[in-house]
Design an enzyme around this catalytic site. Sequence first.
Site, PDB file in Angstrom:
ATOM      1  N   SER A   1       4.939  -1.456   5.043  1.00  0.00           N
ATOM      2  CA  SER A   1       4.071  -0.814   6.035  1.00  0.00           C
ATOM      3  C   SER A   1       4.452   0.668   6.181  1.00  0.00           C
ATOM      4  CB  SER A   1       4.157  -1.585   7.358  1.00  0.00           C
ATOM      5  OG  SER A   1       3.096  -1.236   8.205  1.00  0.00           O
TER       6      SER A   1
ATOM      7  N   HIS B   1      -0.507  -9.075   6.598  1.00  0.00           N
ATOM      8  CA  HIS B   1       0.300  -7.856   6.495  1.00  0.00           C
ATOM      9  C   HIS B   1       1.803  -8.163   6.482  1.00  0.00           C
ATOM     10  CE1 HIS B   1       1.203  -3.641   6.781  1.00  0.00           C
ATOM     11  NE2 HIS B   1       1.739  -3.735   7.983  1.00  0.00           N
TER      12      HIS B   1
END
Length: 253
Positions: free
Chosen positions: A84, A233
């Site tokens: 991320s 994610h």
Amino acid sequence: MIHAKQYGDSLPPLVVIHGLFGNADNWHSIAQKWAEHFTVYCLDLPNHGRSSTLDPVTFPAMADAINRWLEEHQLDHIFLLGHSIGGKVAMQLTSDHPEKIAKLIVADIAPVTYQPSHTEIFKGLQEINCQKPASRKAADELLAQFESNSGVRQFLLKNLTRTEQGHVIDLGLEQLLAGYETILRQPELKEGIQTPTLFIKGEHSDYILPKYQEASLKHFPHASVKMIPETGHWLHAEKPTTFASLVKRFLTA
């Protein structure tokens, strides 16, 4: 000052960078697996965990802080992995110091600008710091007014710490909020970075999309992409064994 947790010794160095609101502890279980093959260093980004605050928050500044940590520990020719926002920092560090990065792995992020998606989370964390709830349960109930997903709340509450006044979030929250618009932006990368690079995408995540391929290859022409099925994610938390073996295979190939 960058804080790091080390796993293993005397093996090729693998440096791991967490995402926004995370810390080195997020990688504990998976780092233990990797320690059979690498000396693993899980870092706390500035304004996270036990690392120092940084203001203003920019990708070059965060990458520079990590580069200084590498120099202090005489680490060179490392394997680098970032998830991320940590993936954007890892890309920035590779762009700024390509000679130090043997291979790069970017988990579920692309070198592009994203739309804001953490506004309510920031409000919830600020509310905790304002109200200083007496218990973890009370902090969770407060945060639930801003974030409905229990798993996300439990991740965020790993930053909860007890003080004499009550519980607070132990992050450089004001610095992160002030720099939020900056960290949504595309990192300041050179074109044609020659470092062997692997992007790992979560199947159900929209952080890596086909329309981002051109930008990714412009900066990392030797990049390949792998997808982990049935993950979002947080792919390394959802499928840790699959993720760990993908990383090992790429780094030892």
